[in-house]
Design a protein around this motif. Structure first.
Motif, PDB file in Angstrom:
ATOM      1  N   TRP A   1       0.853  -1.192   0.000  1.00 53.04           N
ATOM      2  CA  TRP A   1       0.000   0.000   0.000  1.00 53.04           C
ATOM      3  C   TRP A   1       0.896   1.251   0.000  1.00 53.04           C
ATOM      4  O   TRP A   1       1.007   1.926   1.014  1.00 53.04           O
ATOM      5  CB  TRP A   1      -0.884   0.032   1.248  1.00 53.04           C
ATOM      6  CG  TRP A   1      -1.842  -1.098   1.388  1.00 53.04           C
ATOM      7  CD1 TRP A   1      -1.578  -2.322   1.908  1.00 53.04           C
ATOM      8  CD2 TRP A   1      -3.221  -1.098   1.031  1.00 53.04           C
ATOM      9  NE1 TRP A   1      -2.713  -3.091   1.898  1.00 53.04           N
ATOM     10  CE2 TRP A   1      -3.737  -2.361   1.370  1.00 53.04           C
ATOM     11  CE3 TRP A   1      -4.072  -0.148   0.466  1.00 53.04           C
ATOM     12  CZ2 TRP A   1      -5.063  -2.712   1.145  1.00 53.04           C
ATOM     13  CZ3 TRP A   1      -5.395  -0.489   0.254  1.00 53.04           C
ATOM     14  CH2 TRP A   1      -5.878  -1.754   0.587  1.00 53.04           C
ATOM     15  N   PRO A   2       1.537   1.595  -1.116  1.00 54.56           N
ATOM     16  CA  PRO A   2       2.459   2.736  -1.119  1.00 54.56           C
ATOM     17  C   PRO A   2       1.752   4.051  -0.774  1.00 54.56           C
ATOM     18  O   PRO A   2       0.653   4.318  -1.247  1.00 54.56           O
ATOM     19  CB  PRO A   2       3.006   2.758  -2.546  1.00 54.56           C
ATOM     20  CG  PRO A   2       2.048   1.961  -3.353  1.00 54.56           C
ATOM     21  CD  PRO A   2       1.402   0.988  -2.425  1.00 54.56           C
ATOM     22  N   CYS A   3       2.377   4.824   0.105  1.00 54.40           N
ATOM     23  CA  CYS A   3       1.896   6.152   0.509  1.00 54.40           C
ATOM     24  C   CYS A   3       0.536   6.124   1.203  1.00 54.40           C
ATOM     25  O   CYS A   3      -0.187   7.117   1.206  1.00 54.40           O
ATOM     26  CB  CYS A   3       1.846   7.108  -0.688  1.00 54.40           C
ATOM     27  SG  CYS A   3       3.425   7.290  -1.517  1.00 54.40           S
TER      28      CYS A   3
ATOM     29  N   HIS B   1      -4.966  -6.086  -0.012  1.00 55.07           N
ATOM     30  CA  HIS B   1      -4.350  -5.472  -1.191  1.00 55.07           C
ATOM     31  C   HIS B   1      -5.316  -4.453  -1.789  1.00 55.07           C
ATOM     32  O   HIS B   1      -6.530  -4.682  -1.790  1.00 55.07           O
ATOM     33  CB  HIS B   1      -4.034  -6.570  -2.223  1.00 55.07           C
ATOM     34  CG  HIS B   1      -3.158  -6.119  -3.336  1.00 55.07           C
ATOM     35  ND1 HIS B   1      -3.640  -5.454  -4.440  1.00 55.07           N
ATOM     36  CD2 HIS B   1      -1.815  -6.230  -3.520  1.00 55.07           C
ATOM     37  CE1 HIS B   1      -2.634  -5.186  -5.263  1.00 55.07           C
ATOM     38  NE2 HIS B   1      -1.519  -5.648  -4.717  1.00 55.07           N
ATOM     39  N   PRO B   2      -4.808  -3.351  -2.344  1.00 54.88           N
ATOM     40  CA  PRO B   2      -5.690  -2.321  -2.920  1.00 54.88           C
ATOM     41  C   PRO B   2      -6.641  -2.842  -4.000  1.00 54.88           C
ATOM     42  O   PRO B   2      -7.769  -2.369  -4.107  1.00 54.88           O
ATOM     43  CB  PRO B   2      -4.718  -1.299  -3.508  1.00 54.88           C
ATOM     44  CG  PRO B   2      -3.452  -1.480  -2.759  1.00 54.88           C
ATOM     45  CD  PRO B   2      -3.404  -2.936  -2.376  1.00 54.88           C
ATOM     46  N   GLU B   3      -6.210  -3.837  -4.764  1.00 53.36           N
ATOM     47  CA  GLU B   3      -7.072  -4.360  -5.837  1.00 53.36           C
ATOM     48  C   GLU B   3      -8.297  -5.103  -5.298  1.00 53.36           C
ATOM     49  O   GLU B   3      -9.242  -5.352  -6.036  1.00 53.36           O
ATOM     50  CB  GLU B   3      -6.278  -5.293  -6.751  1.00 53.36           C
ATOM     51  CG  GLU B   3      -5.284  -4.565  -7.628  1.00 53.36           C
ATOM     52  CD  GLU B   3      -4.470  -5.522  -8.489  1.00 53.36           C
ATOM     53  OE1 GLU B   3      -4.937  -6.652  -8.765  1.00 53.36           O
ATOM     54  OE2 GLU B   3      -3.367  -5.135  -8.892  1.00 53.36           O
TER      55      GLU B   3
ATOM     56  N   HIS C   1      -7.550   3.682  -6.481  1.00 51.67           N
ATOM     57  CA  HIS C   1      -7.615   3.916  -7.923  1.00 51.67           C
ATOM     58  C   HIS C   1      -6.575   4.923  -8.412  1.00 51.67           C
ATOM     59  O   HIS C   1      -6.512   5.202  -9.605  1.00 51.67           O
ATOM     60  CB  HIS C   1      -9.030   4.352  -8.314  1.00 51.67           C
ATOM     61  CG  HIS C   1     -10.040   3.286  -8.034  1.00 51.67           C
ATOM     62  ND1 HIS C   1     -10.117   2.120  -8.758  1.00 51.67           N
ATOM     63  CD2 HIS C   1     -10.974   3.181  -7.065  1.00 51.67           C
ATOM     64  CE1 HIS C   1     -11.062   1.351  -8.263  1.00 51.67           C
ATOM     65  NE2 HIS C   1     -11.597   1.971  -7.231  1.00 51.67           N
ATOM     66  N   THR C   2      -5.762   5.429  -7.498  1.00 53.79           N
ATOM     67  CA  THR C   2      -4.728   6.387  -7.898  1.00 53.79           C
ATOM     68  C   THR C   2      -3.316   5.922  -7.538  1.00 53.79           C
ATOM     69  O   THR C   2      -2.350   6.573  -7.913  1.00 53.79           O
ATOM     70  CB  THR C   2      -4.971   7.764  -7.241  1.00 53.79           C
ATOM     71  OG1 THR C   2      -5.003   7.608  -5.824  1.00 53.79           O
ATOM     72  CG2 THR C   2      -6.265   8.390  -7.733  1.00 53.79           C
TER      73      THR C   2
ATOM     74  N   GLN D   1     -14.340   7.060   1.344  1.00 54.84           N
ATOM     75  CA  GLN D   1     -14.181   7.633   0.000  1.00 54.84           C
ATOM     76  C   GLN D   1     -12.707   7.884  -0.298  1.00 54.84           C
ATOM     77  O   GLN D   1     -12.237   7.573  -1.397  1.00 54.84           O
ATOM     78  CB  GLN D   1     -14.983   8.934  -0.124  1.00 54.84           C
ATOM     79  CG  GLN D   1     -15.016   9.487  -1.534  1.00 54.84           C
ATOM     80  CD  GLN D   1     -15.723   8.560  -2.508  1.00 54.84           C
ATOM     81  OE1 GLN D   1     -16.864   8.161  -2.286  1.00 54.84           O
ATOM     82  NE2 GLN D   1     -15.045   8.191  -3.584  1.00 54.84           N
ATOM     83  N   ASP D   2     -11.964   8.406   0.669  1.00 58.76           N
ATOM     84  CA  ASP D   2     -10.530   8.661   0.478  1.00 58.76           C
ATOM     85  C   ASP D   2      -9.775   7.361   0.195  1.00 58.76           C
ATOM     86  O   ASP D   2      -8.904   7.314  -0.681  1.00 58.76           O
ATOM     87  CB  ASP D   2      -9.925   9.337   1.709  1.00 58.76           C
ATOM     88  CG  ASP D   2     -10.386  10.783   1.891  1.00 58.76           C
ATOM     89  OD1 ASP D   2     -10.977  11.353   0.952  1.00 58.76           O
ATOM     90  OD2 ASP D   2     -10.161  11.324   2.993  1.00 58.76           O
ATOM     91  N   LEU D   3     -10.097   6.311   0.928  1.00 55.11           N
ATOM     92  CA  LEU D   3      -9.424   5.022   0.719  1.00 55.11           C
ATOM     93  C   LEU D   3      -9.796   4.420  -0.628  1.00 55.11           C
ATOM     94  O   LEU D   3      -8.945   3.851  -1.324  1.00 55.11           O
ATOM     95  CB  LEU D   3      -9.748   4.057   1.856  1.00 55.11           C
ATOM     96  CG  LEU D   3      -9.078   4.396   3.186  1.00 55.11           C
ATOM     97  CD1 LEU D   3      -9.680   3.592   4.325  1.00 55.11           C
ATOM     98  CD2 LEU D   3      -7.577   4.178   3.113  1.00 55.11           C
TER      99      LEU D   3
END
Length: 186
Positions: A35-37, A58-60, A93-94, A86-88
């Motif tokens: 989870w970078p940054c 994992h973000p995906e 996606h960024t 919403q931020d997460l």
């Protein structure tokens, strides 16, 4: 006798902190791969973020804001939860992870999050037991009146310093507990 128990529990707390510190460092290094940054979005060490990492890994694995909200509701985040969700979701996606979602790093990160959460719970329970030992002592209440001294600091001062009435003034107590900063310059 209570002072001795408090001293023993303080030692246990110190040992627990010594085990947690390096684990947190390893956890952060691994977290930055998966989870970078993420620290730009939320405090990595909060109970919610540990629950979040355990749930998703994992973000995906995040597909909807509702999925994030479900974890937030379990962690009792309150009204700020919708914005954090919403931020997460936007974060996922960024930002691109350095590892795939089926990497062994992801499972290791989840196991470490589970262990850190369990250790944080044990630490909190120990601090509560220490507070129960000290609750009826006048010096505990007096220490809590000092600005920037909260429960844990007051307990540590009591455990290390013993009966604080033996110090002639506040400066002596502060010096004994090595809480007085010194300026070293030429």
């Amino acid at each position: 006798k209570k002072a001795e128990r408090l001293r023993e529990m303080s030692y246990e707390l110190d040992m627990m902190n010594r085990r947690i510190r390096p684990m947190k460092c390893q956890f952060l290094r691994l977290l930055d791969k998966v989870w970078p940054c993420l620290d730009e979005v939320s405090d990595y060490s909060s109970r919610f973020m540990l629950d979040f990492i355990i749930a998703f890994g994992h973000p995906e694995n995040i597909k909807t804001v509702k999925g994030v909200l479900s974890v937030i509701r379990k962690s009792e985040m309150g009204t700020a939860g919708r914005k954090i969700a919403q931020d997460l979701f936007n974060y996922c996606h960024t930002h691109l992870s350095a590892v795939s979602k089926d990497s062994s790093y992801v499972e290791l990160l989840k196991r470490m999050a589970i262990e850190l959460k369990a250790m944080a719970k044990k630490k909190s329970e120990l601090i509560d037991r220490m507070a129960d030992e000290a609750r009826n002592k006048d010096e505990f209440a007096r220490l809590l009146t000092i600005p920037a001294v909260a429960k844990t600091t007051a307990l540590k001062i009591m455990a290390r310093g013993g009966d604080i009435s033996r110090f002639r003034n506040a400066e002596a107590l502060v010096a004994y507990c090595v809480l007085d900063p010194r300026v070293y310059q030429s």
